[in-house]
Design a protein around this motif. Structure first.
Motif, short mmCIF file in Angstrom:
data_model
loop_
_atom_site.label_atom_id
_atom_site.label_comp_id
_atom_site.label_asym_id
_atom_site.label_seq_id
_atom_site.Cartn_x
_atom_site.Cartn_y
_atom_site.Cartn_z
N ASN A 70 10.32 84.87 -132.92
CA ASN A 70 11.61 84.60 -131.63
C ASN A 70 12.32 85.20 -131.27
OD1 ASN A 70 10.87 82.05 -134.71
ND2 ASN A 70 13.35 81.29 -133.76
N MET A 223 8.42 71.36 -138.43
CA MET A 223 9.17 72.70 -138.87
C MET A 223 8.76 72.17 -141.00
SD MET A 223 11.35 73.87 -136.37
CE MET A 223 12.87 73.87 -137.24
N ILE A 240 5.78 76.38 -139.59
CA ILE A 240 6.47 76.76 -140.91
C ILE A 240 7.02 78.03 -141.03
CG2 ILE A 240 6.10 76.10 -143.03
CD1 ILE A 240 5.29 72.90 -141.62
N GLY A 241 7.86 77.92 -141.46
CA GLY A 241 8.93 79.09 -141.86
C GLY A 241 9.06 79.52 -143.17
C1 LIG Z 1 12.99 79.36 -137.45
C2 LIG Z 1 11.60 78.26 -136.49
C3 LIG Z 1 10.61 77.46 -137.00
C4 LIG Z 1 10.50 77.70 -138.59
O1 LIG Z 1 11.61 76.30 -139.45
P1 LIG Z 1 11.48 76.51 -141.03
O2 LIG Z 1 12.24 75.34 -141.38
O3 LIG Z 1 12.27 77.92 -141.37
O4 LIG Z 1 10.33 76.33 -141.23
C5 LIG Z 1 10.27 76.60 -136.43
N1 LIG Z 1 9.97 76.00 -134.98
C6 LIG Z 1 11.39 76.86 -133.91
C7 LIG Z 1 10.73 77.01 -132.72
C8 LIG Z 1 11.56 77.99 -134.89
O5 LIG Z 1 13.35 78.64 -134.59
#
Ligand SMILES: *Cc1c(COP(=O)(O)O)cnc(C)c1O
Length: 257
Positions: A70, A223, A240-241
């Protein structure tokens, strides 16, 4: 260079288990949607923002090649440290004055957050100038489907069509139109309903653009909280984070090494 990145076995076991468990759910959902049960239609983009390079290296050694970041500076530093066959996706808020630095990263694979004609032009121009022999950057146009003020993305038809037309013009050789991206509202993604209306809006935009321009756009939506719905609604990529790498530290405490 990448040989210097080490990690511990416990973290490795944990991350691989979390990655595989997300992948399993993605595959199950994708098989329901795609003919012949072709789960490979849905890319799991591992979102590694604010997480150390060692976490990325663990998943890289496990075979994962696509990661999302990001912050421009963080992406640049990680790209220098990690193997150069990683396909980096930029998924953060895009600023015109950062397009140049991004375009310089040779293995920048995708920018998913193009939300103006000006930024598209700047990316194309910078790639042409600094990395003309690298792959064209695959771009997604970001759509603000929830119409929340704090969300980036386009929602005006005229502006969206103008950006698409630029991508399809002869002038645009160093970046390529890949698809559409949206984040969707937190509230909508936590509602107990079958269909996420923000994702439905993105699908409507895809249909409209494909019909008008003869494109076949991909979709990046979903996400950790809402990726199953996104797959059911036809996404070709989930970002996915948390479900894979766990909670993120605050930005000022994040470390790359
Ligand atoms: C941080 C982020 C994610 C991941 O989000 P999680 O809820 O942690 O899976 C996905 N897309 C964007 C644009 C993000 O900024």
């Amino acid at each position: 260079m990448s040989a210097s990145i080490t990690y511990d076995e416990d973290r490795k076991t944990q991350l691989i288990a979390q990655y595989e468990s997300v992948k399993e759910v993605v595959d199950i959902e994708a098989k329901k949607v795609y003919v012949n049960g072709d789960a490979s239609k849905v890319l799991v983009l591992v979102v590694s923002k604010l997480k150390p390079a060692s976490d990325i290296k663990i998943l890289y050694d496990h075979g994962v090649r696509e990661f999302g970041e990001n912050y421009v500076q963080e992406l640049i530093e990680k790209a220098k440290l990690l193997p150069d066959d990683i396909k980096w996706h930029f998924i953060g808020g895009l600023q015109t004055n950062k397009c140049k630095d991004l375009a310089k990263v040779p293995n920048l694979y995708s920018v998913e957050t193009v939300d103006s004609l000006k930024k598209a032009k700047k990316l194309n121009e910078s790639r042409a100038k600094f990395q003309p022999d690298c792959n064209p950057i695959l771009c997604n146009v970001q759509i603000n489907t929830s119409l929340e003020d704090q969300k980036s993305g386009l929602n005006n038809e005229e502006e969206i069509f103008e950006v698409i037309e630029f991508f399809l013009s002869n002038e645009c050789k160093y970046i390529k139109l890949n698809g559409l991206m949206t984040i969707g509202s937190w509230n909508v993604s936590h509602e107990d309903s079958e269909e996420n209306r923000d994702f439905a809006t993105l699908v409507e935009w895809k249909k409209k653009i494909d019909a008008k321009f003869g494109t076949s756009l991909k979709l990046s939506m979903g996400m950790s909280a809402d990726f199953k719905e996104a797959i059911r609604q036809g996404t070709t990529e989930v970002r996915i984070g948390t479900d894979i790498l766990g909670d993120r530290p605050p930005k000022n405490e994040a470390r790359i090494i």
